[in-house]
Each structure stands twice: as C-alpha cells, then as structure tokens.
Motif scaffolding. Structure first.
Motif, mmCIF file in Angstrom:
data_model
loop_
_atom_site.group_PDB
_atom_site.id
_atom_site.type_symbol
_atom_site.label_atom_id
_atom_site.label_comp_id
_atom_site.label_asym_id
_atom_site.label_seq_id
_atom_site.Cartn_x
_atom_site.Cartn_y
_atom_site.Cartn_z
ATOM 1 N N SER A 32 -1.625 18.358 22.683
ATOM 2 C CA SER A 32 -2.417 17.479 21.825
ATOM 3 C C SER A 32 -3.895 17.844 21.872
ATOM 4 O O SER A 32 -4.597 17.800 20.857
ATOM 5 C CB SER A 32 -2.222 16.017 22.234
ATOM 6 O OG SER A 32 -0.899 15.594 22.005
ATOM 7 N N VAL A 33 -4.392 18.195 23.055
ATOM 8 C CA VAL A 33 -5.797 18.599 23.190
ATOM 9 C C VAL A 33 -6.072 19.827 22.318
ATOM 10 O O VAL A 33 -7.098 19.909 21.635
ATOM 11 C CB VAL A 33 -6.137 18.869 24.668
ATOM 12 C CG1 VAL A 33 -7.512 19.527 24.801
ATOM 13 C CG2 VAL A 33 -6.106 17.573 25.465
ATOM 14 N N ALA A 34 -5.146 20.781 22.329
ATOM 15 C CA ALA A 34 -5.310 21.972 21.498
ATOM 16 C C ALA A 34 -5.230 21.627 20.014
ATOM 17 O O ALA A 34 -5.971 22.185 19.194
ATOM 18 C CB ALA A 34 -4.247 23.004 21.861
ATOM 19 N N ALA A 35 -4.346 20.692 19.664
ATOM 20 C CA ALA A 35 -4.137 20.365 18.257
ATOM 21 C C ALA A 35 -5.324 19.633 17.646
ATOM 22 O O ALA A 35 -5.607 19.792 16.451
ATOM 23 C CB ALA A 35 -2.871 19.513 18.106
ATOM 24 N N PHE A 36 -6.051 18.837 18.438
ATOM 25 C CA PHE A 36 -7.116 18.000 17.889
ATOM 26 C C PHE A 36 -8.510 18.415 18.349
ATOM 27 O O PHE A 36 -9.425 17.597 18.387
ATOM 28 C CB PHE A 36 -6.851 16.530 18.234
ATOM 29 C CG PHE A 36 -5.571 16.015 17.642
ATOM 30 C CD1 PHE A 36 -5.397 15.929 16.272
ATOM 31 C CD2 PHE A 36 -4.513 15.644 18.461
ATOM 32 C CE1 PHE A 36 -4.215 15.467 15.718
ATOM 33 C CE2 PHE A 36 -3.319 15.182 17.915
ATOM 34 C CZ PHE A 36 -3.171 15.098 16.537
ATOM 35 N N GLY A 37 -8.662 19.687 18.678
ATOM 36 C CA GLY A 37 -9.991 20.227 18.941
ATOM 37 C C GLY A 37 -10.589 19.898 20.283
ATOM 38 O O GLY A 37 -11.816 19.946 20.438
ATOM 39 N N ASN B 233 4.143 5.875 25.804
ATOM 40 C CA ASN B 233 4.192 7.005 26.723
ATOM 41 C C ASN B 233 2.799 7.627 26.819
ATOM 42 O O ASN B 233 2.050 7.665 25.835
ATOM 43 C CB ASN B 233 5.223 8.013 26.193
ATOM 44 C CG ASN B 233 5.176 9.336 26.914
ATOM 45 O OD1 ASN B 233 4.363 10.185 26.572
ATOM 46 N ND2 ASN B 233 6.033 9.512 27.887
ATOM 47 N N ALA B 234 2.427 8.097 28.018
ATOM 48 C CA ALA B 234 1.067 8.620 28.235
ATOM 49 C C ALA B 234 0.746 9.760 27.270
ATOM 50 O O ALA B 234 -0.368 9.841 26.739
ATOM 51 C CB ALA B 234 0.921 9.084 29.679
ATOM 52 N N GLY B 235 1.717 10.639 27.040
ATOM 53 C CA GLY B 235 1.476 11.752 26.130
ATOM 54 C C GLY B 235 1.255 11.294 24.708
ATOM 55 O O GLY B 235 0.367 11.801 23.998
ATOM 56 N N ILE B 236 2.034 10.305 24.258
ATOM 57 C CA ILE B 236 1.900 9.793 22.891
ATOM 58 C C ILE B 236 0.575 9.045 22.738
ATOM 59 O O ILE B 236 -0.136 9.218 21.739
ATOM 60 C CB ILE B 236 3.082 8.876 22.544
ATOM 61 C CG1 ILE B 236 4.383 9.684 22.528
ATOM 62 C CG2 ILE B 236 2.858 8.190 21.209
ATOM 63 C CD1 ILE B 236 5.625 8.855 22.305
ATOM 64 N N LEU C 28 -6.592 11.058 20.482
ATOM 65 C CA LEU C 28 -7.281 12.290 20.086
ATOM 66 C C LEU C 28 -7.284 12.457 18.571
ATOM 67 O O LEU C 28 -8.263 12.954 17.995
ATOM 68 C CB LEU C 28 -6.619 13.498 20.762
ATOM 69 C CG LEU C 28 -6.734 13.553 22.288
ATOM 70 C CD1 LEU C 28 -6.021 14.787 22.824
ATOM 71 C CD2 LEU C 28 -8.192 13.554 22.735
ATOM 72 N N TYR C 29 -6.206 12.049 17.922
ATOM 73 C CA TYR C 29 -6.174 12.117 16.459
ATOM 74 C C TYR C 29 -7.264 11.232 15.860
ATOM 75 O O TYR C 29 -7.990 11.638 14.948
ATOM 76 C CB TYR C 29 -4.810 11.681 15.927
ATOM 77 C CG TYR C 29 -4.821 11.418 14.440
ATOM 78 C CD1 TYR C 29 -4.783 12.479 13.535
ATOM 79 C CD2 TYR C 29 -4.907 10.123 13.938
ATOM 80 C CE1 TYR C 29 -4.830 12.244 12.163
ATOM 81 C CE2 TYR C 29 -4.948 9.879 12.586
ATOM 82 C CZ TYR C 29 -4.912 10.939 11.697
ATOM 83 O OH TYR C 29 -4.964 10.712 10.347
ATOM 84 N N GLU C 30 -7.401 10.004 16.385
ATOM 85 C CA GLU C 30 -8.401 9.076 15.857
ATOM 86 C C GLU C 30 -9.815 9.598 16.115
ATOM 87 O O GLU C 30 -10.700 9.498 15.261
ATOM 88 C CB GLU C 30 -8.220 7.698 16.487
ATOM 89 C CG GLU C 30 -9.234 6.660 16.060
ATOM 90 C CD GLU C 30 -9.179 6.347 14.566
ATOM 91 O OE1 GLU C 30 -10.150 5.736 14.063
ATOM 92 O OE2 GLU C 30 -8.185 6.715 13.900
ATOM 93 N N VAL C 31 -10.047 10.179 17.290
ATOM 94 C CA VAL C 31 -11.361 10.753 17.585
ATOM 95 C C VAL C 31 -11.656 11.903 16.618
ATOM 96 O O VAL C 31 -12.774 11.992 16.065
ATOM 97 C CB VAL C 31 -11.416 11.236 19.058
ATOM 98 C CG1 VAL C 31 -12.682 12.059 19.311
ATOM 99 C CG2 VAL C 31 -11.364 10.054 20.016
#
Length: 319
Positions: free
Chosen positions: A189-194, A301-304, A310-313
């Motif tokens: 997720s970190v990679a996907a959202f910059g 879930n922590a990952g979700i 991160l998407y909202e940020v």
C-alpha cells in the motif's frame, strides 16, 4: 528363653561395626529422600530420551537443533520449502540466493517454472539429496524443492528523512503488528500511494520474512523498511525533523475525511487489531485519527486500515 545366648542376634561381637545381624540402618536410609525425579528426557530407558537423542542426531549434534523448540537467530537466512511456496516466492521477486532441487525429482509444471525462472535470473540451482533437503528445511514438507532467502537488510529510521526525496514525505510506522502478511500488505500500500518507507520495532514485531516479501508482491524491493530499537524515540525524531505523527484508532478524535494534516510531512502509526496503539506511542502522536465505518463492523484489518488511510492522504494531496 531368658539368658539364652544362642538366640539369633543376641550377642555382639567385638569390633566397631556393630551387630552382624539386623537391618544395619537400611530401613532408615530407605525412608530418606533420593532427590528430585529426573526428567523423562534424562532417563536412558525412557521413550522421551530416545526421541531427544534421535532429534539431536538428525540436527548434527547441535543443541536444540531438532524441529521442536528450535529458533533461528535474528537476521539469519530463511529457507522457503514446497513447490507452491517456491513458485510464489519467485513470482513475487523474493531475493532468492540459492535453489535446492532433490535428485530424481518428479518434475511437474511448478518445478519446471521454478527451475526456468531461477536459471533466467542467474540463481544457482543445486541438485541435493533428499536427506540433505530434510535437514535444510528442518523436516518441513519440501516436495523436493526449496529456496534460500538472505536476511533482509533494514534501513535506519533517519534514512527515511531525506530532503531530496520527491513529493511530500509519507512514512508508515507499525506498533505491535506481528503478522508478516500484514507487514507485506502495508508495504504494498505504501508503494501504491506514494509513500516513502515503513518503520517497524526491532522487538515484538513482524519482520521482512519471505512471507512478507510474497505479500508485498515485489513492492519490498522498492520501499525501504527501517528498524527502530525504540519506536517512541523514533517518532519523536521524526517530529523534530518536521513530520506530524498521526495514530490510527477507532476512538480517534479526528475522522479520516477531516484530516487537515494530510498535506504535511506525515508519519501514520498503525497499531495491532487487538491492543491498538500502545500508551507511549499514542501520547507521542499529534492526532489520533479514526476511519469511519458501519456500526456492523468493529474494526478493520491493520493492512486494510492502512490502505484506506494512505488512499485518503494521497487523494487530498492531489486535490
């Protein structure tokens, strides 16, 4: 009869040894304790002793080298065993150093794909006796195929504070996340959202194992994971460097859609599903943020939860 000197045990011979007939103190000694009962593994005729001896023989005489109770030292290499697991690791670009293939293996599509991929990437492929494979995999079901993964090289938290990094800094810190699959999903997720990196504590936390690598789907090759000896101190250092620290918690004072700090250099702290954020970490945060959900669901879930945040940020930064 009184005065019968022939009665057995009635006379005492000269000397210091006392009577020649009688218990000789054996009954008294028989009542004395003999110390604690030895453990089953220490009794030569016990089944547990024989099993422990066989396990020690399989491990080459290394203490605790058998399957039960054995622990790998921190930072040691990892062996991934089994045809499906090996193929998945190669597809996820896990940094494999060596592949082990059993002699006279019954090759199927998975074995052929694994060998082809390893050959194309220049990974050494070693034909290995099954007994040696049993030892390398610590008795796991390897199906004649295994790969070795080197220890992950962690960054330092200060490496994630780089003024030359393009974009607004965004880091995720994990507090009490022990499932490596959650760690892998968060790295993805970190990679996907910059995002620019992930920070994990050095103790009581998931590490970058092969399982985390696979779940990250190759993102772990691009996103650095830093290890902090003290997470609270690391967060304080980020604050000194100009970051704002927000913690995710279902009882947060600020709802995610109202997060005004999204456009600032940010550290997002994620706690475990059961315990949430620890007290010291929570006190270090500038804001505690909650993800609005339906009342039918208690928690994410922590990952979700990390992916949603991160998407909202990222969305607010684009806006």
């Amino acid at each position: 009869m009184a005065g019968n000197s022939q009665r057995r045990g009635a006379i005492r011979k000269g000397g210091k040894k006392g009577p020649t007939v009688g218990s000789g103190g054996q009954r008294r000694r028989g009542l004395e304790g003999k110390g604690p009962t030895p453990k089953a593994a220490d009794r030569p005729n016990h089944k547990a002793h024989k099993m422990a001896k066989a396990a020690d023989k399989r491990s080459g005489g290394r203490p605790g080298g058998g399957r039960s109770g054995s622990r790998k030292p921190a930072g040691s290499s990892e062996v991934v065993a089994g045809r499906n697991a090996v193929v998945e690791a190669l597809r996820a670009h896990v940094p494999v150093t060596t592949m082990y293939v059993a002699g006279r293996i019954d090759a199927d599509d998975r074995v052929r794909e694994a060998i082809k991929t390893a050959t194309e990437r220049g990974i050494p492929v070693l034909e290995t006796p099954r007994g040696e494979l049993d030892r390398l995999t610590d008795g796991a079901v390897h199906q004649g195929l295994a790969v070795q993964v080197p220890p992950y090289e962690y960054a330092h938290p200060r490496d994630l504070v780089d003024p030359e990094t393009p974009g607004i800094p965004l880091v995720v810190a994990l507090d009490g996340i022990t499932d490596p699959r959650n760690l892998g999903a968060i790295v993805r997720s970190v990679a996907a959202f910059g995002g620019h990196g992930v920070v994990v504590p050095s103790r009581r936390s998931a590490g970058m194992t092969a399982s985390a690598w696979k779940t990250s789907a190759g993102a772990a090759a691009r996103i650095p994971v830093a290890q902090a000896a003290n997470l609270t101190r690391a967060l304080e250092d980020f604050r000194k460097a100009g970051f704002f620290v927000i913690g995710l918690d279902m009882d947060g004072d600020v709802e995610l859609p109202d997060l005004e700090l999204a456009s600032e250099p940010l550290v997002v702290v994620v706690g475990s599903e059961g315990k949430g954020l620890s007290r010291l970490v929570s006190e270090t945060c500038d804001q505690i943020v909650s993800v609005p959900m339906s009342s039918a669901v208690e928690s994410l879930n922590a990952g979700i939860a990390t992916g949603v945040t991160l998407y909202e940020v990222a969305r607010r930064r684009r806006g």
